[in-house]
Motif scaffolding. Structure first.
Motif, PDB file in Angstrom:
ATOM      1  N   LYS A 140       2.427   1.839  -3.468  1.00  0.00           N
ATOM      2  CA  LYS A 140       1.468   2.286  -4.475  1.00  0.00           C
ATOM      3  C   LYS A 140       0.809   3.617  -4.113  1.00  0.00           C
ATOM      4  N   GLY A 141       1.232   4.223  -2.987  1.00  0.00           N
ATOM      5  CA  GLY A 141       0.648   5.491  -2.581  1.00  0.00           C
ATOM      6  C   GLY A 141      -0.796   5.360  -2.127  1.00  0.00           C
ATOM      7  N   ARG A 142      -1.134   4.202  -1.535  1.00  0.00           N
ATOM      8  CA  ARG A 142      -2.521   3.949  -1.112  1.00  0.00           C
ATOM      9  C   ARG A 142      -2.580   3.679   0.388  1.00  0.00           C
ATOM     10  N   LEU A 143      -1.918   4.520   1.157  1.00  0.00           N
ATOM     11  CA  LEU A 143      -1.901   4.350   2.602  1.00  0.00           C
ATOM     12  C   LEU A 143      -3.298   4.461   3.204  1.00  0.00           C
ATOM     13  N   TYR A 144      -4.202   5.126   2.472  1.00  0.00           N
ATOM     14  CA  TYR A 144      -5.580   5.242   2.954  1.00  0.00           C
ATOM     15  C   TYR A 144      -6.260   3.880   3.085  1.00  0.00           C
ATOM     16  N   GLU A 145      -5.675   2.846   2.476  1.00  0.00           N
ATOM     17  CA  GLU A 145      -6.236   1.495   2.583  1.00  0.00           C
ATOM     18  C   GLU A 145      -5.724   0.752   3.815  1.00  0.00           C
TER      19      GLU A 145
ATOM     20  N   ARG B   9       0.833  -1.212   0.000  1.00  0.00           N
ATOM     21  CA  ARG B   9       0.000   0.000   0.000  1.00  0.00           C
ATOM     22  C   ARG B   9       0.866   1.260   0.000  1.00  0.00           C
TER      23      ARG B   9
END
Length: 235
Positions: free
Chosen positions: A40-45, A37
């Motif tokens: 991919k720059g998707r720490l919000y997940e 995560r």
């Protein structure tokens, strides 16, 4: 998010209703997926990921689709043990000690190693290993995992924690072999202390360990899982 993931990892590691191997594998998987995560720059997940692992831990169920590499613990740990030779020496007696322990572990080949490992696991100290390794993992995860805030690599921190725990176990097996099949708790603690004094007391040595487990194919997740889950038979 790192603190939330660490809290879950510590909860998993302290849950003795399932095996140390499965608990450690679950923590490696959690860190691996959190790293994806971040990459991919998707720490919000992260919150959803942590909750998914929490539910899996409550069911004592590892994520599906995991396979161990077709290798033995012997191969992975011999490579891990060799990392000591790449580190700076802090204690003058350390090189001779490590050389002797390496010979005791791997000098007679894989079959001899696996035979001795089965006997070691059946010994008095061997039966205490799940709790001892749990305590080591808790220590390493608590101490180092959130340091990933500086390099963005929680997966590397978790792999380092698992590898350090396995290396201390290897030192214990080597001492047990060297002492004719005898090892007290104080002997085990002395091996852990030697490791700490040589590896943890040096930033460059910690970096050698972390960089190796992150970058080298020999410490890919599937291979590390094989070392964690091995019962000494290589099966």
């Amino acid at each position: 998010k790192l603190m939330d993931a660490r809290e879950l990892a510590l909860d998993i590691l302290r849950d003795r209703t399932w095996s140390w191997e499965d608990r450690t594998s679950m923590c490696l998987g959690l860190a691996h997926d959190l790293q994806a995560r971040i990459r991919k720059g998707r720490l919000y997940e992260a919150d959803g990921l942590i909750e998914r692992y929490r539910r899996a831990a409550e069911r004592r169920r590892l994520p599906s689709g995991w396979d161990r590499a077709s290798c033995s613990r012997y191969e992975v740990m011999e490579e891990a043990f060799s990392l000591f030779s790449e580190m700076e020496v802090l204690g003058k007696d350390w090189p001779a000690f490590v050389s002797g322990m390496k010979a005791a572990l791997y000098g007679k080949g894989r079959q001899a190693y696996e035979t001795r490992r089965r006997a070691f696991l059946e010994s008095e100290i061997g039966k205490r290993l799940p709790v001892l390794k749990e305590q080591l993992m808790v220590y390493f995860v608590f101490t180092y995992f959130c340091g990933a805030v500086y390099n963005g690599n929680p997966y590397g921190k978790m792999k380092m924690a698992a590898t350090a725990t396995l290396l201390i176990e290897e030192l214990a097996q080597a001492l047990w072999t060297d002492q004719g099949g005898r090892l007290t708790f104080l002997d085990f603690a002395d091996g852990a202390h030697r490791f700490s004094r040589e590896v943890e007391h040096s930033d460059s040595n910690k970096a050698v360990l972390e960089e190796a487990v992150v970058r080298r194919p020999g410490f890919a997740l599937r291979r590390l899982l094989a070392a964690v889950e091995s019962d000494g038979s290589g099966e």
